[in-house]
Design an enzyme around this catalytic site. Structure first.
Site, PDB file in Angstrom:
ATOM      1  N   GLU A  86       0.786  -1.232   0.000  1.00 50.34           N
ATOM      2  CA  GLU A  86       0.000   0.000   0.000  1.00 50.34           C
ATOM      3  C   GLU A  86       0.819   1.283   0.000  1.00 50.34           C
ATOM      4  O   GLU A  86       0.408   2.284  -0.585  1.00 50.34           O
ATOM      5  CB  GLU A  86      -0.948   0.008   1.208  1.00 50.34           C
ATOM      6  CG  GLU A  86      -2.105  -0.970   1.127  1.00 50.34           C
ATOM      7  CD  GLU A  86      -3.133  -0.599   0.077  1.00 50.34           C
ATOM      8  OE1 GLU A  86      -3.151   0.572  -0.352  1.00 50.34           O
ATOM      9  OE2 GLU A  86      -3.902  -1.482  -0.338  1.00 50.34           O
ATOM     10  N   SER A 386     -49.349 -22.034  44.832  1.00 52.19           N
ATOM     11  CA  SER A 386     -48.982 -22.647  46.110  1.00 52.19           C
ATOM     12  C   SER A 386     -47.475 -22.702  46.335  1.00 52.19           C
ATOM     13  O   SER A 386     -47.029 -23.105  47.414  1.00 52.19           O
ATOM     14  CB  SER A 386     -49.578 -24.047  46.222  1.00 52.19           C
ATOM     15  OG  SER A 386     -49.301 -24.808  45.064  1.00 52.19           O
TER      16      SER A 386
END
Length: 676
Positions: A86, A386
């Site tokens: 690059e 319950s």
């Protein structure tokens, strides 16, 4: 004439130069602060979630999946490969490369268009973070000016670190560390030269060079990188030939797979207020969760879910064979739900945690996350039924009752007014029977409604509701309907309250985050939240009853060989909710099942038939993973036992045996004789 013309051109050139200088200066002054975004670089980072063994559970992110890597952890070969392909003169120029610009201008003039760029890595970083990708002269001028300025503020290493963490590598991967893990299932330091070459060749055209889509094109690009490195003398002949011949294995994955979505959703919910950027702030979140137990919990819920679906389907088949669906006998009450509707509506949830700390080991909010992400473990509140009864009995024990205390199991009719109209309430036991007199232990073991009502009446509704509020229950009505578990609660709240039994009277709050590490490597640890509620002796008395409930009471289907378990079933009116709340000596687990629409389940689906089996499956598998776990409950020193009316019974100073007789027994913990 020529001399005069030359002079005019010279003067115009000076004015043009001044004009260009002024333009560039003004432009520079206008845009110079734009690089703050690069200097003070704070990208969106993926957050990683881990279980209590350090196993990765999920990556979460917003828009960009990025795992940051500092420059010192980037291998030199990565830098060499990137610079080679690059920007070969990166370490020599000052942000722009005049030679490259000249070459590019000549080629562009020759081609009559934009055929070649000359951007340095610095310019590319500026373009990605600050400017747009439009190909205009003004953008290129801005890019050059900002690049020159950036190189006076940041070092080359800082620029490279930002570049390699910011750029897009295709396939949803931002930053080279994410790309390494995504494409190759490796960390950067594990990559081969060819794998590095593939990665550094991607930013130029990430979609075009994506190795999962265009492998040969990607390999060709990588070979260009390798050849360039060889030409520059940065790799030798052997390394060059080896890299050219290699074809790495490439993985096609997203890295966004979440192997514990129920747990992650709950953790994010718990953290989002304190950490609004939790999904993309680059945190490492270490959960209390055990992935193995999480998978067992999911399996446990699904087994019970499938059994319930099969029970319904088999019942429908029987009815069809008898032709009872179309022509039911007058004296037969059909108990089935449309098959597809039942599959859609029936759901469940499970939360398992350490008794002593509240650390969540498993949390599941439904039977199928892909079909519904609604988290029933904390987003849904359902009636306790319950399953609430142990809290009433704990209050009674604290008031001096004993497990052997006798209770009246007889029916009463209660009268009350609603809007001035007198109403009558005649509660019944499950099964429509009553025994006349039962012990407190038997009453809770068998979950008898009438004796529980009489107990709460005797102890006092106000005393019972005061304790329920103390344990964290909300929206409690101050009348006897609380004995039916009419208050709504989610699994997180219920787990906290139920810990007063599993943790010997000390309440803990469930929590799932053990510690969180931010992007600056600062660590925040999360600690248990503990509240003393009852003495361990009184809590043990209640646990001894819940242990009997599993051994020979309504919770028998929760029993597992080889370990002591205690717990309580819970089923609400019309079978809308089914619970099992229980624990081993070290781990507490609460299971819930019900229809999302709140319509009744079949009458066969109770806390005993659908929730308790899921609980049992969880503990059977738990023992396979943790055979070393504590198997029996430890009796506190202040709890004594003797044979009372032909049966062994426990008592304490607070809860003496009910007949008031003086009893001499031996405390097995210290061998001292205690007289009451």
């Amino acid at each position: 004439m020529l001399k005069k013309f030359t002079k005019i051109i010279f003067i115009l050139s000076i004015f043009l130069g001044i004009a260009i200088f002024v333009f560039l200066y003004d432009l520079y002054q206008t845009i110079k602060d734009d690089i703050d975004k690069v200097v003070n670089y704070k990208p969106k980072l993926s957050t990683q979630f881990y279980d209590n063994k350090g196993r990765l559970l999920a990556n979460t992110f917003k828009d960009e999946n990025r795992e940051y890597v500092i420059y010192d952890d980037i291998p030199a070969r990565v830098i060499e490969g990137l610079v080679a392909i690059e920007d070969t003169q990166f370490f020599e120029h000052y942000g722009i490369n005049p030679d490259a610009i000249s070459r590019a201008m000549i080629k562009n003039i020759q081609s009559g268009g934009y055929s070649e760029g000359a951007s340095t890595l610095t310019q590319q970083l500026i373009k990605v973070l600050v400017l747009t990708r439009e190909k205009t002269l003004l953008r290129k001028v801005k890019e050059a000016l900002l690049s020159l300025r950036l190189e006076t503020i940041l070092t080359k290493e800082q620029i490279l670190e930002r570049y390699l963490n910011e750029v897009y590598f295709g396939h949803g991967y931002y930053g080279i560390q994410t790309a390494a893990k995504g494409y190759f299932n490796k960390n950067l330091y594990e990559l081969t030269l060819k794998e590095i070459a593939i990665l550094v060749g991607l930013p130029r055209a990430p979609s075009f060079y994506d190795p999962t889509k265009n492998l040969q094109i990607s390999l060709t690009r990588a070979n260009q990188v390798v050849s360039r490195m060889h030409t520059l003398g940065w790799i030798n002949d052997e390394q060059y030939e080896e890299a050219l011949s290699e074809t790495p294995e490439v993985f096609n994955q997203t890295l966004t797979q979440n192997v514990a979505p129920w747990a992650i959703d709950y953790a994010v919910n718990e953290l989002s207020n304190q950490y609004p950027d939790i999904l993309y702030g680059g945190y490492k979140v270490y959960l209390t969760l055990d992935l193995d137990l999480q998978n067992i919990a999911i399996d446990a819920l699904n087994k019970s879910y499938n059994l319930a679906i099969n029970r319904n389907a088999n019942y429908i088949k029987e009815l069809e064979e008898k032709d009872w669906i179309k022509n039911p006998p007058a004296d037969v009450e059909l108990d089935y739900i449309d098959d597809e509707l039942f599959k859609k509506e029936l759901n469940g949830a499970l939360l398992s945690m350490e008794n002593s700390t509240g650390k969540i080991l498993a949390i599941v909010g439904g039977v199928d996350y892909s079909k519904s992400m609604f988290h029933r473990a904390y987003q849904s509140k359902r009636q306790a039924g319950s399953a609430i009864k142990p809290f009433f009995y704990q209050t009674a024990l604290n008031e001096g009752y004993n497990p052997a205390t006798q209770l009246f199991d007889i029916s009463r009719t209660y009268t009350f007014e609603v809007d001035g109209v007198e109403q009558r309430w005649s509660p019944r036991n499950y099964g429509e029977n009553f025994k006349g007199v039962v012990t407190l232990r038997e009453s809770l073991m068998q979950s008898r409604n009438l004796s529980t009502l009489n107990l709460v009446t005797d102890v006092g509704v106000a005393r019972v509701t005061r304790d329920l509020k103390r344990y964290g229950f909300q929206n409690i009505v101050n009348d006897l309907s609380i004995t039916l578990g009419s208050m709504s609660v989610n699994l997180v709240e219920f787990s906290s309250a139920f810990s007063i039994f599993s943790n010997y009277g000390t309440q803990v709050k469930p929590y799932i985050v053990d510690k969180i590490v931010d992007r600056s490597n600062q660590t925040v640890n999360f600690e248990p939240q503990i509240t003393f509620q009852n003495s361990e002796e009184q809590a043990y008395l209640l646990s001894s009853i819940l242990k009997d409930t599993v051994d020979s009471g309504t919770g028998r289907r929760a029993k597992v060989a080889g370990i002591e378990l205690a717990g309580k079933t819970g089923t609400t009116n019309d079978n809308m909710d089914a619970w099992f709340c229980g624990y081993s000596p070290t781990v507490q687990t609460i299971v819930w099942f019900g229809n999302d629409s709140n319509m009744p389940m079949r009458k066969t689906e109770t806390g005993s038939t659908i929730a308790a089996p899921a609980f049992a499956h969880f503990y059977r598998k738990y023992l396979e993973i943790h055979p070393e776990t504590q198997r029996t409950f430890i009796k506190p020193q202040g709890v004594y036992s003797t044979i009372y009316k032909g049966k062994e019974e426990y008592y304490t100073k607070t809860s003496p045996l009910p007949d008031g007789d003086s009893v001499i027994t031996v405390d097995p913990n210290n061998q001292n004789q205690i007289e009451f």
